[in-house]
Every structure is written in structure tokens, then in C-alpha cells.
Design a protein around this motif. Structure first.
Motif, mmCIF file in Angstrom:
data_model
loop_
_atom_site.group_PDB
_atom_site.id
_atom_site.type_symbol
_atom_site.label_atom_id
_atom_site.label_comp_id
_atom_site.label_asym_id
_atom_site.label_seq_id
_atom_site.Cartn_x
_atom_site.Cartn_y
_atom_site.Cartn_z
ATOM 1 N N PHE A 17 -69.343 6.384 34.209
ATOM 2 C CA PHE A 17 -69.542 5.632 32.983
ATOM 3 C C PHE A 17 -69.541 6.579 31.787
ATOM 4 N N GLN A 18 -70.225 7.707 31.907
ATOM 5 C CA GLN A 18 -70.272 8.682 30.817
ATOM 6 C C GLN A 18 -68.880 9.228 30.490
ATOM 7 N N GLU A 19 -68.068 9.469 31.507
ATOM 8 C CA GLU A 19 -66.705 9.956 31.283
ATOM 9 C C GLU A 19 -65.868 8.906 30.556
ATOM 10 N N GLU A 20 -66.041 7.660 30.910
ATOM 11 C CA GLU A 20 -65.299 6.584 30.248
ATOM 12 C C GLU A 20 -65.744 6.439 28.792
ATOM 13 N N ILE A 21 -67.032 6.595 28.531
ATOM 14 C CA ILE A 21 -67.530 6.569 27.157
ATOM 15 C C ILE A 21 -66.920 7.723 26.368
ATOM 16 N N ARG A 22 -66.879 8.909 26.964
ATOM 17 C CA ARG A 22 -66.279 10.068 26.300
ATOM 18 C C ARG A 22 -64.822 9.814 25.957
ATOM 19 N N ARG A 23 -64.071 9.277 26.913
ATOM 20 C CA ARG A 23 -62.651 8.978 26.673
ATOM 21 C C ARG A 23 -62.479 7.963 25.556
ATOM 22 N N PHE A 24 -63.325 6.932 25.570
ATOM 23 C CA PHE A 24 -63.247 5.908 24.538
ATOM 24 C C PHE A 24 -63.538 6.498 23.162
ATOM 25 N N LYS A 25 -64.598 7.305 23.062
ATOM 26 C CA LYS A 25 -64.954 7.914 21.782
ATOM 27 C C LYS A 25 -63.850 8.846 21.288
ATOM 28 N N ALA A 26 -63.258 9.613 22.192
ATOM 29 C CA ALA A 26 -62.179 10.526 21.801
ATOM 30 C C ALA A 26 -60.973 9.740 21.291
ATOM 31 N N ALA A 27 -60.614 8.675 21.969
ATOM 32 C CA ALA A 27 -59.476 7.854 21.546
ATOM 33 C C ALA A 27 -59.767 7.175 20.209
ATOM 34 N N LEU A 28 -60.968 6.657 20.057
ATOM 35 C CA LEU A 28 -61.337 6.011 18.803
ATOM 36 C C LEU A 28 -61.370 7.024 17.664
ATOM 37 N N ALA A 29 -61.893 8.203 17.936
ATOM 38 C CA ALA A 29 -61.949 9.246 16.906
ATOM 39 C C ALA A 29 -60.547 9.613 16.430
ATOM 40 N N THR A 30 -59.621 9.824 17.346
ATOM 41 C CA THR A 30 -58.256 10.183 16.933
ATOM 42 C C THR A 30 -57.599 9.031 16.171
ATOM 43 N N SER A 31 -57.869 7.815 16.579
ATOM 44 C CA SER A 31 -57.324 6.662 15.864
ATOM 45 C C SER A 31 -57.880 6.582 14.439
ATOM 46 N N LEU A 32 -59.180 6.728 14.299
ATOM 47 C CA LEU A 32 -59.795 6.658 12.979
ATOM 48 C C LEU A 32 -59.374 7.827 12.094
ATOM 49 N N LEU A 33 -59.264 9.012 12.682
ATOM 50 C CA LEU A 33 -58.861 10.180 11.900
ATOM 51 C C LEU A 33 -57.387 10.123 11.498
ATOM 52 N N SER A 34 -56.611 9.304 12.178
ATOM 53 C CA SER A 34 -55.205 9.135 11.814
ATOM 54 C C SER A 34 -55.071 8.417 10.477
ATOM 55 N N GLN A 35 -56.113 7.707 10.093
ATOM 56 C CA GLN A 35 -56.157 7.065 8.776
ATOM 57 C C GLN A 35 -56.681 8.116 7.804
ATOM 58 N N LYS A 36 -55.778 8.865 7.209
ATOM 59 C CA LYS A 36 -56.134 10.067 6.453
ATOM 60 C C LYS A 36 -57.090 9.816 5.293
ATOM 61 N N GLU A 37 -57.129 8.591 4.786
ATOM 62 C CA GLU A 37 -58.033 8.309 3.670
ATOM 63 C C GLU A 37 -59.485 8.164 4.126
ATOM 64 N N ARG A 38 -59.691 8.104 5.444
ATOM 65 C CA ARG A 38 -61.046 7.954 5.989
ATOM 66 C C ARG A 38 -61.685 9.335 6.132
ATOM 67 N N PRO A 39 -62.810 9.578 5.460
ATOM 68 C CA PRO A 39 -63.461 10.893 5.546
ATOM 69 C C PRO A 39 -63.989 11.181 6.960
ATOM 70 N N ILE A 40 -63.982 12.443 7.318
ATOM 71 C CA ILE A 40 -64.467 12.868 8.629
ATOM 72 C C ILE A 40 -65.924 12.464 8.816
ATOM 73 N N SER A 41 -66.704 12.576 7.760
ATOM 74 C CA SER A 41 -68.122 12.206 7.862
ATOM 75 C C SER A 41 -68.278 10.723 8.193
ATOM 76 N N ARG A 42 -67.391 9.894 7.677
ATOM 77 C CA ARG A 42 -67.444 8.450 7.968
ATOM 78 C C ARG A 42 -67.105 8.192 9.436
ATOM 79 N N VAL A 43 -66.096 8.886 9.944
ATOM 80 C CA VAL A 43 -65.711 8.740 11.350
ATOM 81 C C VAL A 43 -66.872 9.169 12.245
#
Length: 75
Positions: A17-43
């Protein structure tokens, strides 16, 4: 699905379960960071990190690069 059934499915797939949470967070982080106008602190905040430096460390562990490096690589 019961928690025990989920546990068996995850074990069958050689994950946790922890590994799946990690994968989900990593995928979500890269998706959110792809929106360049979104600050890193917000992500970091959206992913549940109370400290931006903790997010930086986690993102680097997940991807091998910092959030800033990741955003720059998208240019």
C-alpha cells in the motif's frame, strides 16, 4: 473490498500500500509540476507536505531530479 483482500492483491502483485501511495504521489507531482504556472510550494502543499524541503527531497528520491530541474527539463 476488504482491507485483507486488498492486502492479498497487493502481495500477489509484489507491492505494498505504501509503495502504491508513493507511485501515486510521484505521478501526481510530475503532472502538477508540468503546469509551469503552478509554484513548487503549491504542489508540495497539495501533496500533503508541510515543508517544501521535504517535498524536494522526496521528489528527488522519486525521480532523480529536483522539482525545479524537472520543470526546466520541460522547456
Amino acid at each position: 473490498m476488504t482491507s485483507r483482500t486488498l492486502q492479498r492483491h497487493l502481495k500477489h502483485d509484489n507491492t505494498s500500500f505504501q509503495e502504491e501511495i508513493r507511485r501515486f504521489k510521484a505521478a501526481l507531482a510530475t503532472s502538477l509540476l508540468s503546469q509551469k504556472e503552478r509554484p513548487i510550494s503549491r504542489v508540495a502543499y497539495q501533496l500533503g507536505f508541510q515543508d517544501v524541503s521535504a517535498f524536494h527531497k522526496a521528489f528527488k528520491r522519486w525521480t532523480g531530479q529536483t522539482p525545479g530541474e524537472f520543470q526546466k527539463s520541460l522547456l
